[in-house]
Design a protein around this motif. Structure first.
Motif, PDB file in Angstrom:
ATOM      1  N   GLU A  85       0.814  -1.211   0.000  1.00  0.00           N
ATOM      2  CA  GLU A  85       0.000   0.000   0.000  1.00  0.00           C
ATOM      3  C   GLU A  85       0.851   1.266   0.000  1.00  0.00           C
ATOM      4  O   GLU A  85       0.389   2.319  -0.404  1.00  0.00           O
ATOM      5  CB  GLU A  85      -0.922   0.038   1.229  1.00  0.00           C
ATOM      6  N   ASN A 110     -10.624  -3.423  -1.918  1.00  0.00           N
ATOM      7  CA  ASN A 110     -11.401  -2.943  -0.770  1.00  0.00           C
ATOM      8  C   ASN A 110     -12.891  -3.015  -1.040  1.00  0.00           C
ATOM      9  O   ASN A 110     -13.669  -3.428  -0.173  1.00  0.00           O
ATOM     10  CB  ASN A 110     -11.001  -1.510  -0.405  1.00  0.00           C
ATOM     11  N   GLU A 111     -13.300  -2.624  -2.222  1.00  0.00           N
ATOM     12  CA  GLU A 111     -14.720  -2.681  -2.572  1.00  0.00           C
ATOM     13  C   GLU A 111     -15.198  -4.131  -2.628  1.00  0.00           C
ATOM     14  O   GLU A 111     -16.302  -4.451  -2.180  1.00  0.00           O
ATOM     15  CB  GLU A 111     -14.982  -1.990  -3.909  1.00  0.00           C
ATOM     16  N   LYS A 152     -15.195 -11.506   8.287  1.00  0.00           N
ATOM     17  CA  LYS A 152     -14.167 -10.538   8.675  1.00  0.00           C
ATOM     18  C   LYS A 152     -13.551 -10.907  10.020  1.00  0.00           C
ATOM     19  O   LYS A 152     -12.337 -10.835  10.196  1.00  0.00           O
ATOM     20  CB  LYS A 152     -14.758  -9.121   8.742  1.00  0.00           C
ATOM     21  N   ASN A 207     -15.676  -5.537   0.906  1.00  0.00           N
ATOM     22  CA  ASN A 207     -16.931  -5.076   1.502  1.00  0.00           C
ATOM     23  C   ASN A 207     -18.136  -5.749   0.872  1.00  0.00           C
ATOM     24  O   ASN A 207     -19.160  -5.941   1.522  1.00  0.00           O
ATOM     25  CB  ASN A 207     -17.045  -3.560   1.400  1.00  0.00           C
ATOM     26  N   TYR A 247      -1.851  -3.355  10.547  1.00  0.00           N
ATOM     27  CA  TYR A 247      -3.072  -3.238   9.753  1.00  0.00           C
ATOM     28  C   TYR A 247      -4.252  -3.117  10.690  1.00  0.00           C
ATOM     29  O   TYR A 247      -4.214  -3.590  11.820  1.00  0.00           O
ATOM     30  CB  TYR A 247      -3.256  -4.465   8.848  1.00  0.00           C
TER      31      TYR A 247
END
Length: 103
Positions: free
Chosen positions: A38, A73-74, A85, A77, A101
């Motif tokens: 990242e 990330n999308e 999760k 989700n 993280y």
């Protein structure tokens, strides 16, 4: 999938989903730098400069190599509910804590 790997011993896991701290021996070896994908735009030039004995060198950007974002990330989700999760966080808790993280 998550239920299956959460029951595996780390040594039995495929390296594509085994915890990074396990694979790299984080905590067992005296690492002086741990970079993150990242943060590659800031981390890579520092590492390249160190490897090149102080000479500046260009590290190509994601755009320059035409590697577009996969939207992870999308997707997370979209496909991960709270139970999944939680299981991921429990399985990879060492990665979350040592590699800083958030869940």
């Amino acid at each position: 999938f998550v239920s299956q790997i959460s029951t595996q011993d780390f040594a039995e896991m495929n390296e594509h989903w085994a915890p990074q701290t396990y694979l790299c021996g984080v905590g067992q070896f005296p690492y002086d730098f741990v970079g993150k994908l990242e943060d590659i735009a800031t981390h890579a030039p520092k590492v390249i400069k160190w490897m090149a004995n102080g000479r500046e060198s260009h590290f190509p950007t994601q755009e320059e190599i035409k590697f577009s974002s996969m939207g992870a990330n999308e997707q997370m989700n979209q496909f991960y509910n709270d139970e999944i999760k939680k299981k991921v966080h429990e399985t990879f808790s060492e990665d979350f804590s040592r590699l800083q993280y958030t869940a």
